[in-house]
Scaffold this active site. Structure first.
Site, short mmCIF file in Angstrom:
data_model
loop_
_atom_site.label_atom_id
_atom_site.label_comp_id
_atom_site.label_asym_id
_atom_site.label_seq_id
_atom_site.Cartn_x
_atom_site.Cartn_y
_atom_site.Cartn_z
N ARG A 66 24.83 -23.05 -1.54
CA ARG A 66 26.19 -23.57 -1.91
C ARG A 66 25.94 -24.34 -3.10
O ARG A 66 25.43 -25.37 -3.08
CB ARG A 66 26.81 -24.43 -0.57
N HIS A 96 28.62 -29.28 -6.33
CA HIS A 96 29.77 -29.36 -6.32
C HIS A 96 30.04 -30.99 -5.80
O HIS A 96 29.50 -31.60 -5.50
CB HIS A 96 30.52 -28.70 -5.30
N HIS A 133 33.67 -33.30 -3.68
CA HIS A 133 35.04 -33.25 -2.95
C HIS A 133 35.62 -34.48 -3.28
O HIS A 133 35.27 -35.64 -3.08
CB HIS A 133 34.67 -33.38 -1.37
N GLU A 176 31.84 -35.56 3.21
CA GLU A 176 31.30 -34.56 4.05
C GLU A 176 30.20 -34.87 5.07
O GLU A 176 29.25 -35.37 4.77
CB GLU A 176 30.58 -33.59 3.07
N HIS A 221 26.76 -32.80 -4.67
CA HIS A 221 25.46 -32.60 -3.78
C HIS A 221 25.38 -30.91 -3.87
O HIS A 221 26.44 -30.34 -4.55
CB HIS A 221 25.90 -33.00 -2.64
N GLU A 233 37.53 -26.36 1.64
CA GLU A 233 36.16 -26.09 1.09
C GLU A 233 36.21 -25.18 -0.28
O GLU A 233 35.51 -25.17 -1.07
CB GLU A 233 35.41 -25.25 2.24
#
Length: 393
Positions: free
Chosen positions: A103, A106, A108, A113, A152, A175
């Site tokens: 993943r 990125h 948020h 998270e 992260h 997400e």
């Protein structure tokens, strides 16, 4: 070793400073409703009572409820207010990654998270505002917590796929609307990117104009990056906790729980997490949480959740593996295992400290005579309540 230094399900209510109860009759609201709707007071009362009988659906099938995202590298399915309207304060994502898939980097902007590893191994990297960097490896039963805004990345290790559950402390989080590094860089002027990184503008001009989201690559090898600020000691994995191994454990006749709050995992400052097991035929006793909403994910088994929302509003809904439940702060509830195997749950509370008030504890904190007068039972019946087991039985 399992940590069993406190019996939190039986004593959590002691941390509350008090409980203030207020009761207001329906009739006190009806004049305003009647005037606003052009109804007589009697009809307004019926209209209000009808609405108060309605409780929202509080179960959602996260694994089968939507198509989500899928690629050769993995998949993601989420439960936000878009899919699960009642869950205003907590969102969840079920993510699968293939070996080597990641993943992408990125962050948020509106939510922290949390994650629990259901199967396989995951490596994470993170950078914090003070310049600390951290690379940590996780396996089944471990959790991580990344504060809001911290950059992260997540990658599947080993030769088998991984599956993990993500939890976010904001139900409006998505997400699929996070801030991804490929999305930002590919939509920024190649000239600006060349000035910012020292790489040629032609490289950035050739990038696809879209977000990678989940990619496939090689597992990064040593050395692991040092802290951006050299004055900071090498990270001691403050984002990682071995929940299945080191959570606060409590055993009951009908099941068990393991708790991780901010007391055990200080960085987990907006959530408390719990593993719960309920044996066939057993129930998690009637109780409520004065300081938090509750979000549940069913790992295995099946059961029923029953919610009490005041004014005679009670609703019971079944759930099974891959489904989630949401219980609003202060709503009375219980869980029953209706299947033939252990009901295993991951539970999140949107508060850093665990608090609970149980119906049995409340009954037994009052004089037997008072309880007898409430329900028209004998004094012996009221006095016998103290002998009943609490927790999960």
């Amino acid at each position: 070793m399992e940590n069993s230094r406190r019996k939190f399900l039986q004593t959590a209510s002691l941390s509350s400073l008090g409980l203030v109860a207020a009761a207001t009759s329906l009739s006190s609201f009806t004049p305003g409703i009647a005037k606003a709707k052009g109804l007589s007071p009697a009809l307004a009362k019926k209209d209000l009572a009808k609405k108060q009988e309605e409780l929202e659906d509080f179960i959602y099938d996260i694994e089968n409820g939507s198509t989500g995202y899928k690629s050769d590298g993995g998949s993601a399915k989420e439960a936000t207010v878009e899919e699960f309207p009642v869950s205003q304060s907590i969102a969840g994502v079920s993510m699968h990654l293939q070996p080597g898939a990641f993943r992408e980097m990125h962050w948020h902007s509106i939510a922290a998270e949390w994650a629990y590893i259901l199967d396989g191994q995951v490596r994470t990297t993170i950078i914090t505002p003070d310049g600390t960097t951290s690379t940590d490896d996780f396996e089944k039963g471990d959790i991580w917590y990344f504060p809001k805004g911290h950059g992260h990345m997540l990658q599947c290790l080993g030769n088998k796929p991984c599956h993990f559950l993500l939890g976010f402390d904001n139900g409006h989080f998505s997400e699929f609307g996070t801030f991804s590094i490929t999305d930002w860089i590919s939509h920024t002027s190649p000239t600006v990117m060349a000035r910012n990184t020292g790489l040629p503008a032609s490289f950035f001009a050739s990038l696809p104009k879209k977000e990678l989201y989940i990619g496939v690559g090689k597992i990064a090898i040593e050395p692991r990056p040092k802290n951006i600020n050299p004055a900071i000691p090498y990270s001691s994995s403050s984002h990682k906790f071995r929940m299945a191994k080191d959570g606060i454990h409590q055993e009951f006749k009908g099941g068990s729980v393991k708790l991780v709050s901010s007391l055990e995992f200080p960085i987990q400052s907006t959530l408390t997490s719990m593993l719960m097991e309920i044996e066939p035929g057993a129930i998690r006793e009637l109780h409520w949480h004065p300081n938090a909403d509750e979000w549940q994910y069913v790992m295995s088994g099946k059961g029923e959740v029953s919610i009490f929302g005041s004014h005679g509003r009670v609703k019971t809904m079944p759930y099974s593996k891959g489904m989630v439940a949401f219980i609003k702060q202060g709503y009375g509830h219980y869980i029953e295992n209706t299947g033939t195997e252990t009901l295993k749950l991951i539970v999140l509370f949107n508060a850093p400290i665990y608090q609970e008030l149980s119906l049995n504890d409340w009954l037994n904190s009052n004089p037997p005579q008072l309880i007898a007068d409430h329900f028209g039972m004998t004094l012996d019946q009221a006095a016998s309540l103290i002998n009943h087991k609490t927790g999960i039985y």
